[in-house]
Design a protein around this motif. Sequence first.
Motif, PDB file in Angstrom:
ATOM      1  N   ASN A 454     -17.127 -16.992  15.481  1.00  0.00           N
ATOM      2  CA  ASN A 454     -15.760 -16.655  15.083  1.00  0.00           C
ATOM      3  C   ASN A 454     -14.874 -16.276  16.262  1.00  0.00           C
ATOM      4  O   ASN A 454     -13.825 -15.656  16.080  1.00  0.00           O
ATOM      5  CB  ASN A 454     -15.774 -15.510  14.076  1.00  0.00           C
ATOM      6  CG  ASN A 454     -16.538 -15.873  12.813  1.00  0.00           C
ATOM      7  OD1 ASN A 454     -16.531 -17.024  12.392  1.00  0.00           O
ATOM      8  ND2 ASN A 454     -17.219 -14.906  12.229  1.00  0.00           N
ATOM      9  N   GLU A 483     -11.728 -26.565   5.917  1.00  0.00           N
ATOM     10  CA  GLU A 483     -12.352 -25.511   5.118  1.00  0.00           C
ATOM     11  C   GLU A 483     -13.197 -24.597   6.002  1.00  0.00           C
ATOM     12  O   GLU A 483     -13.187 -23.366   5.841  1.00  0.00           O
ATOM     13  CB  GLU A 483     -13.205 -26.136   4.011  1.00  0.00           C
ATOM     14  CG  GLU A 483     -12.379 -26.829   2.932  1.00  0.00           C
ATOM     15  CD  GLU A 483     -13.236 -27.628   1.963  1.00  0.00           C
ATOM     16  OE1 GLU A 483     -14.492 -27.619   2.138  1.00  0.00           O
ATOM     17  OE2 GLU A 483     -12.688 -28.244   1.043  1.00  0.00           O
ATOM     18  N   ASP A 484     -13.928 -25.218   6.940  1.00  0.00           N
ATOM     19  CA  ASP A 484     -14.725 -24.430   7.883  1.00  0.00           C
ATOM     20  C   ASP A 484     -13.816 -23.554   8.740  1.00  0.00           C
ATOM     21  O   ASP A 484     -14.102 -22.372   8.984  1.00  0.00           O
ATOM     22  CB  ASP A 484     -15.541 -25.375   8.773  1.00  0.00           C
ATOM     23  CG  ASP A 484     -16.599 -24.638   9.594  1.00  0.00           C
ATOM     24  OD1 ASP A 484     -16.827 -23.445   9.333  1.00  0.00           O
ATOM     25  OD2 ASP A 484     -17.188 -25.274  10.491  1.00  0.00           O
ATOM     26  N   GLU A 486     -10.785 -22.404   7.957  1.00  0.00           N
ATOM     27  CA  GLU A 486     -10.202 -21.307   7.187  1.00  0.00           C
ATOM     28  C   GLU A 486     -11.223 -20.197   6.922  1.00  0.00           C
ATOM     29  O   GLU A 486     -10.884 -19.010   6.958  1.00  0.00           O
ATOM     30  CB  GLU A 486      -9.632 -21.852   5.879  1.00  0.00           C
ATOM     31  CG  GLU A 486      -8.391 -22.720   6.103  1.00  0.00           C
ATOM     32  CD  GLU A 486      -7.883 -23.373   4.830  1.00  0.00           C
ATOM     33  OE1 GLU A 486      -8.632 -23.330   3.820  1.00  0.00           O
ATOM     34  OE2 GLU A 486      -6.777 -23.928   4.855  1.00  0.00           O
ATOM     35  N   THR A 487     -12.491 -20.576   6.686  1.00  0.00           N
ATOM     36  CA  THR A 487     -13.539 -19.565   6.486  1.00  0.00           C
ATOM     37  C   THR A 487     -13.728 -18.736   7.747  1.00  0.00           C
ATOM     38  O   THR A 487     -13.753 -17.499   7.719  1.00  0.00           O
ATOM     39  CB  THR A 487     -14.866 -20.245   6.108  1.00  0.00           C
ATOM     40  OG1 THR A 487     -14.700 -20.948   4.876  1.00  0.00           O
ATOM     41  CG2 THR A 487     -15.980 -19.204   5.950  1.00  0.00           C
ATOM     42  N   ARG A 488     -13.832 -19.430   8.882  1.00  0.00           N
ATOM     43  CA  ARG A 488     -14.043 -18.710  10.140  1.00  0.00           C
ATOM     44  C   ARG A 488     -12.807 -17.912  10.531  1.00  0.00           C
ATOM     45  O   ARG A 488     -12.917 -16.821  11.110  1.00  0.00           O
ATOM     46  CB  ARG A 488     -14.388 -19.701  11.257  1.00  0.00           C
ATOM     47  CG  ARG A 488     -15.683 -20.454  11.029  1.00  0.00           C
ATOM     48  CD  ARG A 488     -16.123 -21.119  12.305  1.00  0.00           C
ATOM     49  NE  ARG A 488     -17.125 -22.147  12.079  1.00  0.00           N
ATOM     50  CZ  ARG A 488     -17.891 -22.653  13.029  1.00  0.00           C
ATOM     51  NH1 ARG A 488     -17.770 -22.214  14.270  1.00  0.00           N
ATOM     52  NH2 ARG A 488     -18.770 -23.588  12.777  1.00  0.00           N
ATOM     53  N   TRP A 489     -11.630 -18.453  10.229  1.00  0.00           N
ATOM     54  CA  TRP A 489     -10.396 -17.736  10.537  1.00  0.00           C
ATOM     55  C   TRP A 489     -10.364 -16.397   9.809  1.00  0.00           C
ATOM     56  O   TRP A 489     -10.053 -15.360  10.395  1.00  0.00           O
ATOM     57  CB  TRP A 489      -9.183 -18.584  10.163  1.00  0.00           C
ATOM     58  CG  TRP A 489      -7.888 -17.837  10.257  1.00  0.00           C
ATOM     59  CD1 TRP A 489      -7.208 -17.207   9.262  1.00  0.00           C
ATOM     60  CD2 TRP A 489      -7.132 -17.600  11.455  1.00  0.00           C
ATOM     61  NE1 TRP A 489      -6.074 -16.608   9.747  1.00  0.00           N
ATOM     62  CE2 TRP A 489      -6.003 -16.834  11.090  1.00  0.00           C
ATOM     63  CE3 TRP A 489      -7.289 -17.964  12.782  1.00  0.00           C
ATOM     64  CZ2 TRP A 489      -5.038 -16.418  12.015  1.00  0.00           C
ATOM     65  CZ3 TRP A 489      -6.335 -17.563  13.707  1.00  0.00           C
ATOM     66  CH2 TRP A 489      -5.226 -16.796  13.317  1.00  0.00           C
ATOM     67  N   ASN A 490     -10.690 -16.426   8.513  1.00  0.00           N
ATOM     68  CA  ASN A 490     -10.684 -15.187   7.736  1.00  0.00           C
ATOM     69  C   ASN A 490     -11.723 -14.205   8.271  1.00  0.00           C
ATOM     70  O   ASN A 490     -11.485 -12.998   8.334  1.00  0.00           O
ATOM     71  CB  ASN A 490     -10.950 -15.491   6.262  1.00  0.00           C
ATOM     72  CG  ASN A 490      -9.800 -16.233   5.607  1.00  0.00           C
ATOM     73  OD1 ASN A 490      -8.650 -16.090   6.019  1.00  0.00           O
ATOM     74  ND2 ASN A 490     -10.097 -17.036   4.594  1.00  0.00           N
ATOM     75  N   GLU A 491     -12.891 -14.734   8.675  1.00  0.00           N
ATOM     76  CA  GLU A 491     -13.921 -13.866   9.245  1.00  0.00           C
ATOM     77  C   GLU A 491     -13.451 -13.277  10.576  1.00  0.00           C
ATOM     78  O   GLU A 491     -13.660 -12.098  10.861  1.00  0.00           O
ATOM     79  CB  GLU A 491     -15.216 -14.659   9.453  1.00  0.00           C
ATOM     80  CG  GLU A 491     -15.901 -15.068   8.161  1.00  0.00           C
ATOM     81  CD  GLU A 491     -17.092 -15.985   8.413  1.00  0.00           C
ATOM     82  OE1 GLU A 491     -17.334 -16.338   9.582  1.00  0.00           O
ATOM     83  OE2 GLU A 491     -17.784 -16.348   7.435  1.00  0.00           O
TER      84      GLU A 491
END
Length: 502
Positions: A454, A483-484, A486-491
């Motif tokens: 991240n 999608e990957d 956005e997931t890592r961005w939020n993390e």
Amino acid sequence: MVTPQQQCSPPAKDGDWNNYRDIIITLYLEQNKSLKEVMRIMRENYHFFATEKMYKIRFNKWGIHKKLRAPQVAELLAQRGRRAAAGKSTVSFVHGRKIDADRLEAYLRRVSPTSRKAITDILVGNVVPTDAQKRSVYEIVCRTPSPEPNPVFAPKRVEAPDSLRLPEDCMQIVQSYVKGALENVWPLTPDKRVICPLRPRTWLDPVSSARQLFVNNFREQGFRMLNITFESYREVLLRQDPSLLVETCLALGALLQSGPGLAEAFVKYAYSMSQITLGPRHPLHLIFGRLNAVGPAEMPGLMALIIRGFLQEIQANYCLKPTWLATVYRAMLNSRFIGADTATRYMQELVTDLNSLSPLSEHDAAKKAHNLDDMRLLQDHLSWITNFHDKPTEASMSAHTLAATRGRKNPRMTRFSCYNMLRTFPTSRGVSSQEAIDLMRASLAICEEEFGRNDNATVTLLATLHGFLARAGRAEEAQKVREDFETRWNEAMGDTLGGRIA
């Protein structure tokens, strides 16, 4: 006399106090006017309305007092003592007002037992100063007095033409800043080398990430990344690393190429934050004020001048790590502060200087290995400038450098190569879409291993990969990467809010 209209006028708000702070301080301290005179001038000349109590509360918040306070006296004594031990004469200033030895001695003769104990407790570390007390010492400057000119033989000062006054003014402020920091702020090695703390990630990394996010149309995330930079900048200012001024200019250079208004917003923030953190007469605040006063077209030339003056002033009597200098020169080239020929000459001079060092004995094996690593890194930078800069192969060669520096215990070079690759892919016509995608996927694996899943560089690489896949018509792959991302961005944002990202 206060008119009925003035009596009905609303009192000053926080923003009004910030806007008129310099004027109020100048009237109260530099011109030594009474508080009632200041109130009258501000009311009649600036339509600024506040009660005496409001002024006193604000002065206390700013740490502004005409009479010396115990924390200020303790700081003055500590600084003068350190300088005396080093054999240096001292002239001291508080809020720009000269405090001579007679005034300090007079204060100590008249001070009450309570205040004397407070000064002693601060000096020996028995008490931790409050925030208000810390603010009261921000404006203290102790330096070596300038020699008095001979009135008969002193040359008359020649005024620079208007076109040169701003650069000349900036150079004088930079020289003042470097001299003061070398004496009181920056740590030095015994051989007079300035210590730039090695940080695998710096506050500049979010700027590089934001730039790439804007390029790839992730504007919301780009602004969020800039906010991270803004939020961490106060701590950076307080720390005052030797790299602070240079890195601020480099950040502005990157933002100038990211979109209209971004650099202007950052320099305004740096200007305001340096006033709050360091005070209105601190050299850094004055330098940022000059940058804030020019437009985007004039800013690169002024920043190049500031960086050059800064480096020259230090290297006149001290040393900077050559690999740090090489990274600065390369970043200056990327920001169009200098040309390739100038950057090449600077790099070659660093290589020559490192080659000219006396041979080390076998007992200095560790230092010899360190020098060899430095030379290899300088050669990498020089090879990049002479062979790949502004060429169609630049992005792919940056990707290969990213792979070559893997595991070499030089995370800054690895990170620099990653961002340089992302920056140059859009102009690398010699790289096909498929080659670019392959290089990015390989680089993604390296970044995940070197920096983490991240990290700013890793997540930004995903954003760029998404753009290339979308442009190549590979919609399904692009959607999975998004999608990957956005997931890592939020993390990553969760890690940032939790304080786990530097």
